[in-house]
Design an enzyme around this catalytic site. Structure first.
Site: not given
Ligand SMILES: Cc1cc2nc3c(=O)[nH]c(=O)nc-3n(C[C@H](O)[C@H](O)[C@H](O)COP(=O)(O)OP(=O)(O)OC[C@H]3O[C@@H](n4cnc5c(N)ncnc54)[C@H](O)[C@@H]3O)c2cc1C
Length: 563
Positions: A115, A228, A230, A240, A243, A274, A339, A374
């Site tokens: 990666f 970031q 991407h 997306l 990577e 990135r 991203h 990141r």
């Molecule tokens: C397309 C894509 C691919 C990615 N691929 C990778 C990868 O391969 N490897 C890697 O390390 N990272 C990757 N990332 C980054 C990574 O996926 C995210 O940073 C990570 O999953 C975020 O997880 P989280 O639990 O912090 O938030 P999220 O999974 O975004 O969840 C946020 C939660 O908060 C809730 N929420 C938000 N606001 C409120 C509110 N006001 N009231 C109630 N609920 C709320 C939502 O409903 C949701 O359940 C990727 C990101 C994207 C967009």
């Protein structure tokens, strides 16, 4: 409705925090705007980093930590990074034992792919659907541990008394009713703010609404100017393209057929971090070597159909469905897109914010382990490692807190919020919130994007001030409260404008280039003046107020970043 701990958000960070809080004996509820498995974590493709040493036997967590610090352009806090990379190894095995079906090496051990920015091959993955597999695992474990879910609830306010957590106010999106929840601890796990930008890879719900709730409650935000971009999102839709596609050997070509990365990172080439690859692609396009003045090609054809089907089946499907291109026989048109939110709610290495009982974990938090940029595969890792840490600490905190939650304060806050929502709904202006939102997004991506210029950022700042004014004159198409998306958007919009403002002013203020923040007028990193975190609190008049905090560089001395 009273719980010991309320977790806001049901992505990876939220679910892992909930499981830890339950294990710690706390009564725990999870409030989320969407059903757990629809959180943006489900969309993560490429993988999760841990120095298991399955492919590179000499790898270890210290190498992983160093790569992360270097990738961060030395803005990450080094002890926090070490904590994460050391915990990575048991975390992966725990996820495996809980049911995650990782892709395998022929001998049965967990496979690892190269990666960006990594000195060793250490990204564990499940094809190109890693987030999906991890999120389902944690959802199943949450159900098994009897977590209580409030699905389709939007948290809109945090209630605090004497710098201690009392609970929160949330809207049941189905009925539009507001309710108060008592909780001595609240863990924000609300994900990033990508959708403040246009051309984002993030899900539509990633508007930063949780970050905004914390900010309005007086909790500082950290390093928000670091966004970031991407390098490889599909031209047109900005979906997306992981990577992992470059990790599996993909090449980037310009219109002249050159593998142009040789000009920008002669050693790491396509696998430079990135920020560097995104700037390289933008430069190629700006200097006239892109296709249609907009994109370059990601070429995977030489990898061969068998391997592409085994390692990147989701990418093949995305290419076919959204660009009409088959990666087996066609290159993909790609361009950089927003991203990831490197900044977030300011918290310490245990996820604690400045308010007792309020924690943050995952993309909404800024510990900081990503600094100015990141590395791919480190975010999924952060969510699970720091989700657990925040949940553990919240459970300990509950055990030590004996006072009762102030129910009358909750009631007063609920009434005040009720009035806010009815006032908002009865406003009679001419503006439409959807129009304002699109204006914000197009301004942010154009003026506060990959390359940042002072005059363009100032223009963005002015536009945001105008949008804030126009926001006071919105009206609604339909008066209903029931799943009224326009109303929900209006409530998110308040936050999106604040976040856009904090990003823009932070970027104007930081007169250097570091990681994802690139100033055309200040192209060099300036450690003497800017090796520090940006802290932003909301001032009395609602405007952002900035200060700085120290970066932990106790392990590695900052050096020039070369790849
Ligand atoms: C397309 C894509 C691919 C990615 N691929 C990778 C990868 O391969 N490897 C890697 O390390 N990272 C990757 N990332 C980054 C990574 O996926 C995210 O940073 C990570 O999953 C975020 O997880 P989280 O639990 O912090 O938030 P999220 O999974 O975004 O969840 C946020 C939660 O908060 C809730 N929420 C938000 N606001 C409120 C509110 N006001 N009231 C109630 N609920 C709320 C939502 O409903 C949701 O359940 C990727 C990101 C994207 C967009």
């Amino acid at each position: 409705m009273n719980y010991d701990v309320i977790v806001v958000g049901s992505g990876l960070a939220g679910l892992r925090a909930a499981i830890a809080a339950i294990h710690g004996g706390a009564s725990t509820a999870v409030l989320s705007m969407v059903y757990a498995v629809r959180s943006h974590s489900v969309a993560a493709q490429g993988g999760i980093n841990a120095a298991l040493g399955n492919v590179d036997p000499e790898d270890n967590w210290k190498n992983h930590a160093f790569d992360t610090v270097k990738g961060s352009d030395y803005l990450a806090d080094q002890k926090a990074v070490c904590r994460m990379t050391e915990a990575a190894i048991p975390t992966i095995y725990e996820m495996e034992h809980w049911g995650t079906a990782f892709s395998r090496l022929p001998d049965g051990r967990i496979a690892q792919r190269p990666f960006g920015g990594a000195g060793k091959q250490r990204t564990c993955y499940a094809e190109d659907r890693t987030g999906h597999i991890l999120l389902y695992t944690l959802f199943q474990q949450s159900v098994r541990n009897k977590a209580v879910f409030y699905d389709e609830w939007m948290v809109i306010d945090l209630v605090i008394e004497d710098n201690k957590c009392v609970g929160l106010i949330a809207m049941d999106m189905n009925s539009g009713e507001l309710k108060s929840f008592g909780a001595k601890a609240v863990i924000f796990a609300t994900g990033g703010a990508g959708r403040v930008y246009g051309a984002s890879t993030n899900a539509l719900i990633c508007t930063g609404s949780g970050i905004g709730v914390a900010y309005r409650a007086g909790i500082p935000l950290k390093d928000m100017e670091f966004v970031q971009f991407h390098p490889t999102t599909l031209f047109g839709t900005n979906i997306l393209i992981t990577e992992g596609a470059r990790g599996e050997g993909g090449y980037l070509y310009n219109r002249l057929g050159e593998r142009f990365m040789k000009r920008y990172a002669s050693e790491k080439m396509e696998l430079a971090p990135r920020d560097i690859v995104a700037r390289a692609i933008r430069t190629e396009v700006l200097e006239g070597r892109g296709f249609e003045n907009a994109y370059v090609h990601l070429d995977l054809r030489h990898i061969g159909e068998e391997k592409l089907n085994e390692r990147l089946p989701g990418i093949r499907e995305i290419g076919l469905k959204f660009a009409g291109k088959d990666i087996v026989s066609d290159p993909l048109p790609i361009q950089p897109g927003q991203h990831y939110t490197m900044g977030g709610i300011d918290c310490d290495i245990d996820g604690k914010t400045k308010v007792d009982g309020v924690y943050a974990a995952g993309e909404c938090a800024c510990v900081s382990v990503h600094g100015a940029n990141r590395l791919g595969g480190n975010s999924l890792l952060e969510t699970i490692v720091f989700g657990k840490i925040a949940g553990d600490h919240a459970a300990d905190y509950i055990a030590s807190r004996k006072d009762a939650v102030n129910q009358s304060l909750l009631k007063n806050k609920l009434d005040a919020k009720e009035k806010f929502v009815s006032d908002l709904q009865s406003s009679k202006g001419k503006e439409k919130v959807g129009v304002l939102r699109e204006k914000l997004r197009s301004t942010m991506i154009r003026n506060v994007g990959v390359f940042r210029k002072l005059d363009e950022m100032k223009e963005a700042d002015k536009t945001i001030t105008e949008l804030k004014e126009r926001y006071t004159k919105i009206s609604f198409t339909h008066p209903s409260r029931k799943f009224n998306l326009e109303l929900l958007t209006a409530m998110e919009m308040e936050t999106m404008l604040e976040i856009g403002h904090v990003i823009t002013e932070g970027a104007i203020r930081r007169t250097e280039s570091r990681g994802g923040h690139y100033r055309v007028d200040y192209p060099e990193r300036d450690d003497e003046n800017w090796l520090k975190h940006t802290i932003c609190t909301q001032g009395e008049n609602g405007e952002p107020v900035f200060s700085d905090s120290e970066v932990d560089i106790s392990i590695w001395e900052p050096k020039e970043r070369k790849y």
